[in-house]
Design an enzyme around this catalytic site. Structure first.
Site, PDB file in Angstrom:
ATOM      1  N   GLU A  98       0.757  -1.344   0.114  1.00  0.00           N
ATOM      2  CA  GLU A  98      -0.130  -0.030  -0.096  1.00  0.00           C
ATOM      3  C   GLU A  98       0.862   1.102  -0.274  1.00  0.00           C
ATOM      4  OE1 GLU A  98      -2.751   1.602  -0.277  1.00  0.00           O
ATOM      5  OE2 GLU A  98      -4.411   0.486   1.001  1.00  0.00           O
ATOM      6  N   ASP A  99       0.224   2.293  -0.492  1.00  0.00           N
ATOM      7  CA  ASP A  99       1.298   3.745  -0.488  1.00  0.00           C
ATOM      8  C   ASP A  99       0.898   4.205   1.022  1.00  0.00           C
ATOM      9  OD1 ASP A  99      -1.724   4.084  -0.502  1.00  0.00           O
ATOM     10  OD2 ASP A  99      -1.500   5.807  -2.310  1.00  0.00           O
ATOM     11  N   ASP A 102      -4.241   5.156   6.278  1.00  0.00           N
ATOM     12  CA  ASP A 102      -4.560   6.456   6.789  1.00  0.00           C
ATOM     13  C   ASP A 102      -5.657   6.348   7.802  1.00  0.00           C
ATOM     14  OD1 ASP A 102      -5.552   9.116   6.996  1.00  0.00           O
ATOM     15  OD2 ASP A 102      -6.636   9.275   5.254  1.00  0.00           O
ATOM     16  N   LYS A 130      -0.310   6.960   8.824  1.00  0.00           N
ATOM     17  CA  LYS A 130      -0.751   8.307   9.444  1.00  0.00           C
ATOM     18  C   LYS A 130      -1.435   7.581  10.563  1.00  0.00           C
ATOM     19  CE  LYS A 130      -2.187  11.143   5.895  1.00  0.00           C
ATOM     20  NZ  LYS A 130      -3.365  11.908   5.045  1.00  0.00           N
ATOM     21  N   PHE A 151      -2.007  16.033   4.492  1.00  0.00           N
ATOM     22  CA  PHE A 151      -2.245  15.279   3.013  1.00  0.00           C
ATOM     23  C   PHE A 151      -1.063  15.617   2.011  1.00  0.00           C
ATOM     24  CE2 PHE A 151      -4.106  14.578  -0.937  1.00  0.00           C
ATOM     25  CZ  PHE A 151      -4.948  13.517  -0.722  1.00  0.00           C
ATOM     26  N   VAL A 152      -0.565  14.184   1.969  1.00  0.00           N
ATOM     27  CA  VAL A 152       0.756  14.072   1.135  1.00  0.00           C
ATOM     28  C   VAL A 152       0.539  13.684  -0.449  1.00  0.00           C
ATOM     29  CG1 VAL A 152       2.378  13.667   3.021  1.00  0.00           C
ATOM     30  CG2 VAL A 152       1.193  11.752   2.238  1.00  0.00           C
ATOM     31  N   ASP A 158      -1.512  10.796  -4.987  1.00  0.00           N
ATOM     32  CA  ASP A 158      -2.023  12.014  -5.873  1.00  0.00           C
ATOM     33  C   ASP A 158      -2.841  12.835  -5.133  1.00  0.00           C
ATOM     34  OD1 ASP A 158      -4.264  10.050  -5.498  1.00  0.00           O
ATOM     35  OD2 ASP A 158      -5.248  11.296  -7.083  1.00  0.00           O
ATOM     36  N   ARG A 164       1.537  12.414  -8.897  1.00  0.00           N
ATOM     37  CA  ARG A 164       1.925  11.068  -8.726  1.00  0.00           C
ATOM     38  C   ARG A 164       3.449  10.801  -9.077  1.00  0.00           C
ATOM     39  NH1 ARG A 164      -2.342   7.717  -7.207  1.00  0.00           N
ATOM     40  NH2 ARG A 164      -4.341   8.124  -8.501  1.00  0.00           N
TER      41      ARG A 164
HETATM   42  P1  IMP Z   1      -7.701   4.575   4.286  1.00  0.00           P
HETATM   43  O1  IMP Z   1      -8.685   3.603   3.735  1.00  0.00           O
HETATM   44  O2  IMP Z   1      -8.386   6.038   5.030  1.00  0.00           O
HETATM   45  O3  IMP Z   1      -6.461   4.102   4.970  1.00  0.00           O
HETATM   46  O4  IMP Z   1      -7.014   5.412   3.014  1.00  0.00           O
HETATM   47  C1  IMP Z   1      -6.288   4.498   2.130  1.00  0.00           C
HETATM   48  C2  IMP Z   1      -6.045   5.190   0.808  1.00  0.00           C
HETATM   49  O5  IMP Z   1      -6.526   6.524   0.675  1.00  0.00           O
HETATM   50  C3  IMP Z   1      -4.655   5.383   0.409  1.00  0.00           C
HETATM   51  O6  IMP Z   1      -4.366   4.098  -0.316  1.00  0.00           O
HETATM   52  C4  IMP Z   1      -4.485   6.461  -0.496  1.00  0.00           C
HETATM   53  O7  IMP Z   1      -4.705   6.073  -1.862  1.00  0.00           O
HETATM   54  C5  IMP Z   1      -5.662   7.438  -0.056  1.00  0.00           C
HETATM   55  N1  IMP Z   1      -5.049   8.482   0.879  1.00  0.00           N
HETATM   56  C6  IMP Z   1      -4.906   8.497   2.451  1.00  0.00           C
HETATM   57  N2  IMP Z   1      -4.142   9.479   2.925  1.00  0.00           N
HETATM   58  C7  IMP Z   1      -3.712  10.084   1.770  1.00  0.00           C
HETATM   59  C8  IMP Z   1      -2.766  11.226   1.400  1.00  0.00           C
HETATM   60  O8  IMP Z   1      -2.197  11.857   2.268  1.00  0.00           O
HETATM   61  N3  IMP Z   1      -2.492  11.448   0.119  1.00  0.00           N
HETATM   62  C9  IMP Z   1      -2.940  10.927  -0.923  1.00  0.00           C
HETATM   63  N4  IMP Z   1      -3.856  10.013  -0.798  1.00  0.00           N
HETATM   64  C10 IMP Z   1      -4.016   9.513   0.330  1.00  0.00           C
END
Ligand code: IMP
Length: 180
Positions: A98-99, A102, A130, A151-152, A158, A164
């Site tokens: 995963e990138d 969050d 995060k 937000f990164v 992206d 990206r």
């Molecule tokens: P989660 O389900 O909230 O953990 O979010 C996962 C997805 O949200 C990541 O795989 C990203 O694609 C996107 N995401 C969450 N935070 C960021 C950020 O700071 N920048 C860009 N994409 C984010």
């Protein structure tokens, strides 16, 4: 290169160094075994591509795509698998890449989805984490960097489809994503 309004949070050198360390750690954990690496599109594509080149165990590569944030910066909370793997998962050592983790909702969904297919081993590697934003408790075996609640973008991540291709991790100025 198009640079967003914000500041560099993690340089390309720091990213490269950490990816190398993660590759060593993951390879050592799977020494003598084969690994099915599953990158999470689209944000995880760049990290996945770099990480597999730091692995010295035999690797098979596949991808999944999940529904994401859309154009804004806040999660809808709803996760959907929009592209599945072609590889068989049962009995394999699977590494989800995963990138960023969050809220953890995406990863919780993916872990459940893959665990239900009876892999031999299931682990997750996320470049960024995060912890302050977590809504779902979820296990992440390998984390590149813990970052603050900002937000990164860059290195695969992206904002509204942009940035990206930046080689480093950039923290966007809040006024950029709070405008909408
Ligand atoms: P989660 O389900 O909230 O953990 O979010 C996962 C997805 O949200 C990541 O795989 C990203 O694609 C996107 N995401 C969450 N935070 C960021 C950020 O700071 N920048 C860009 N994409 C984010």
């Amino acid at each position: 290169m198009e640079a967003p309004t914000g500041r560099e949070l993690i340089s390309r050198e720091e990213v490269a160094h950490r990816v190398e360390e993660l590759g060593r750690e993951i390879s050592a954990a799977h020494a003598g075994e084969e690994l099915l690496v599953v990158g999470v599109l689209r944000g995880g594509a760049v990290f996945t591509a770099d990480l597999i080149r730091q692995l010295w165990v035999p690797v098979h590569l596949d991808f999944v795509a999940v529904s994401s944030y859309g154009k804004g910066a806040s999660s809808s909370g709803e996760v959907r698998l929009v592209k599945d793997v072609d590889e068989r998962v049962e009995g394999r050592n699977v590494l989800l890449v995963e990138d960023i983790v969050d809220t953890g909702l995406t990863l919780r969904y993916l872990r459940q989805e893959f665990a239900a297919r009876h892999p031999k081993d299931l682990r997750v590697c996320a470049l960024l984490n995060k912890p302050s934003r977590r809504l779902a408790t979820v296990q992440v075996e390998y984390v590149g960097f813990d970052i603050p609640d900002e937000f990164v973008v860059g290195y695969g991540l992206d904002y509204a489809g942009r940035y990206r291709n930046l080689p480093c991790i950039f923290a966007l100025s809040p006024e950029v994503y709070q405008q909408k």
